[in-house]
Write a protein that holds these residues in place. Structure first.
Motif, PDB file in Angstrom:
ATOM      1  N   GLY A 179     -12.045  14.293   1.026  1.00 44.45           N
ATOM      2  CA  GLY A 179     -11.819  15.721   1.009  1.00 44.45           C
ATOM      3  C   GLY A 179     -10.101  15.752   0.842  1.00 44.45           C
ATOM      4  O   GLY A 179      -9.456  17.126   0.829  1.00 44.45           O
ATOM      5  N   GLY A 180      -9.387  14.719   0.550  1.00 41.46           N
ATOM      6  CA  GLY A 180      -7.875  14.768   0.215  1.00 41.46           C
ATOM      7  C   GLY A 180      -7.326  13.109   0.480  1.00 41.46           C
ATOM      8  O   GLY A 180      -8.090  12.418   0.507  1.00 41.46           O
ATOM      9  N   LEU A 181      -5.967  13.502   0.300  1.00 48.02           N
ATOM     10  CA  LEU A 181      -5.172  12.409   0.517  1.00 48.02           C
ATOM     11  C   LEU A 181      -3.774  12.655   1.238  1.00 48.02           C
ATOM     12  O   LEU A 181      -3.172  13.549   1.020  1.00 48.02           O
ATOM     13  N   ASP A 182      -3.562  11.761   2.586  1.00 45.31           N
ATOM     14  CA  ASP A 182      -2.459  12.034   3.191  1.00 45.31           C
ATOM     15  C   ASP A 182      -1.590  10.968   3.159  1.00 45.31           C
ATOM     16  O   ASP A 182      -0.344  11.244   3.638  1.00 45.31           O
ATOM     17  N   VAL A 183      -1.900   9.527   2.959  1.00 47.76           N
ATOM     18  CA  VAL A 183      -1.005   8.649   2.980  1.00 47.76           C
ATOM     19  C   VAL A 183      -1.556   7.577   1.934  1.00 47.76           C
ATOM     20  O   VAL A 183      -2.765   7.314   1.880  1.00 47.76           O
ATOM     21  N   LEU A 184      -0.407   6.968   1.212  1.00 45.39           N
ATOM     22  CA  LEU A 184      -0.753   5.862   0.508  1.00 45.39           C
ATOM     23  C   LEU A 184      -0.058   4.727   1.086  1.00 45.39           C
ATOM     24  O   LEU A 184       1.321   4.910   1.197  1.00 45.39           O
ATOM     25  N   ALA A 185      -0.661   3.689   1.211  1.00 42.50           N
ATOM     26  CA  ALA A 185      -0.272   2.494   1.892  1.00 42.50           C
ATOM     27  C   ALA A 185      -0.457   1.328   0.685  1.00 42.50           C
ATOM     28  O   ALA A 185      -1.639   0.779   0.639  1.00 42.50           O
ATOM     29  N   HIS A 186       0.513   1.070  -0.089  1.00 42.16           N
ATOM     30  CA  HIS A 186       0.650   0.107  -1.160  1.00 42.16           C
ATOM     31  C   HIS A 186       0.892  -1.333  -0.783  1.00 42.16           C
ATOM     32  O   HIS A 186       1.972  -1.591  -0.282  1.00 42.16           O
ATOM     33  N   ALA A 187      -0.064  -2.386  -0.319  1.00 40.30           N
ATOM     34  CA  ALA A 187      -0.050  -3.541  -0.461  1.00 40.30           C
ATOM     35  C   ALA A 187      -0.146  -4.522  -1.293  1.00 40.30           C
ATOM     36  O   ALA A 187      -0.497  -5.771  -0.958  1.00 40.30           O
ATOM     37  N   THR A 188      -0.316  -4.320  -2.593  1.00 36.38           N
ATOM     38  CA  THR A 188      -0.668  -5.209  -3.542  1.00 36.38           C
ATOM     39  C   THR A 188       0.651  -5.609  -4.238  1.00 36.38           C
ATOM     40  O   THR A 188       1.664  -5.193  -4.418  1.00 36.38           O
ATOM     41  N   ALA A 189       0.561  -6.952  -4.358  1.00 39.47           N
ATOM     42  CA  ALA A 189       1.928  -7.635  -4.951  1.00 39.47           C
ATOM     43  C   ALA A 189       1.488  -9.237  -5.498  1.00 39.47           C
ATOM     44  O   ALA A 189       0.427  -9.550  -5.052  1.00 39.47           O
TER      45      ALA A 189
END
Length: 263
Positions: free
Chosen positions: A86-96
């Motif tokens: 139903g939505g998006l509050d946080v993007l936690a980006h841990a790809t490297a």
């Protein structure tokens, strides 16, 4: 029951099948987040998601394969969060991706392009796809930086450059979204017990003709606290930057290096 800090929030975690990404996913689930977990290949991702969902049913963890260098794939990832939760509050980006240590004169242009595409362009594409869905105020983006984004590292020019680019992107995007009440930050670790660092350590050991244990001992000696971080420790920094505890923090490159950058 005490309310958890991410109750009712939807979080996308990239790189979630191992290392920092997995630790972030588990920590966020413990705080009540609904999760969308992504990785470049399915691999262990579903096993991680199933384990998290069993321990934290409210996470409703779903998975998807995402190439962060593909704009359409990044759009689809955020759309999945909206569709399922139903939505998006946080993007936690841990790809490297890391760089095989070696002189810059020996660095293949294709390798430079690969590292920059994942570590710098990938962060841009994910943020670009996430921004239209983030709430204002309240939305948060947390990237995975590195101490090498603060100061160059010998024989790691492409990786350092990619993280330096990410640091300035973090700051620029933070300023851009600040007036709307969305925050953008990054966690900058040094050496972490993870697959990426294990691969780097093994390559260093082969190149220098010494054991992995000797490389690890040398590395630990470079850290004022005398040891590598655990992925769980780095996840705590992610949690801080993703929650109201850091409501007046944006554009920061949070040092989680054990003192390396001030040595």
């Amino acid at each position: 029951m005490t309310q958890r800090v991410l109750d009712g929030k939807t979080v996308v975690v990239t790189g979630a099948s191992q290392g920092i990404g997995e630790a972030v996913a588990r920590r966020f689930a413990a705080e009540g987040a609904r999760l969308v977990l992504s990785e470049l290949s399915a691999g262990a991702l579903q096993e991680v998601a199933d384990d998290i969902a069993a321990a934290f049913p409210a996470s409703q963890a779903v998975t998807t394969v995402t190439d962060v260098t593909d704009p359409a794939a990044c759009d689809a990832l955020m759309a999945l969060a909206v569709e399922r939760h139903g939505g998006l509050d946080v993007l936690a980006h841990a790809t490297a991706v890391g760089q095989r240590p070696g002189p810059t004169a020996d660095l293949a242009p294709d390798e430079w392009d690969r590292i920059m595409a994942v570590n710098a362009k990938g962060a841009f594409l994910l943020a670009r796809s996430a921004i239209p869905h983030l709430p204002r105020p309240g939305g948060a983006i947390v990237f995975t930086g590195s101490y090498t984004g603060l100061a160059g590292k010998p024989e790691s020019a492409a990786y350092s450059a990619s993280k330096g680019a990410l640091r300035l992107f973090t700051q620029s995007l933070a300023l851009e979204l600040a007036r709307e009440g969305a925050r953008v930050n990054a966690v900058a670790p040094s050496f972490v017990e993870s697959r990426l660092n294990r691969e780097y350590t093994e390559e260093t050991a082969r190149r220098e003709g010494i054991s992995v244990e000797e490389v690890l001992a040398q590395r630990d000696a470079e850290i004022p606290l005398g040891r590598r971080a655990t992925a769980a420790e780095v996840a705590e920094a992610f949690l801080y930057l993703a929650t109201p505890a850091s409501s007046f923090v944006t554009g920061t490159w949070l040092d989680v290096t054990g003192g390396v950058v001030v040595r």
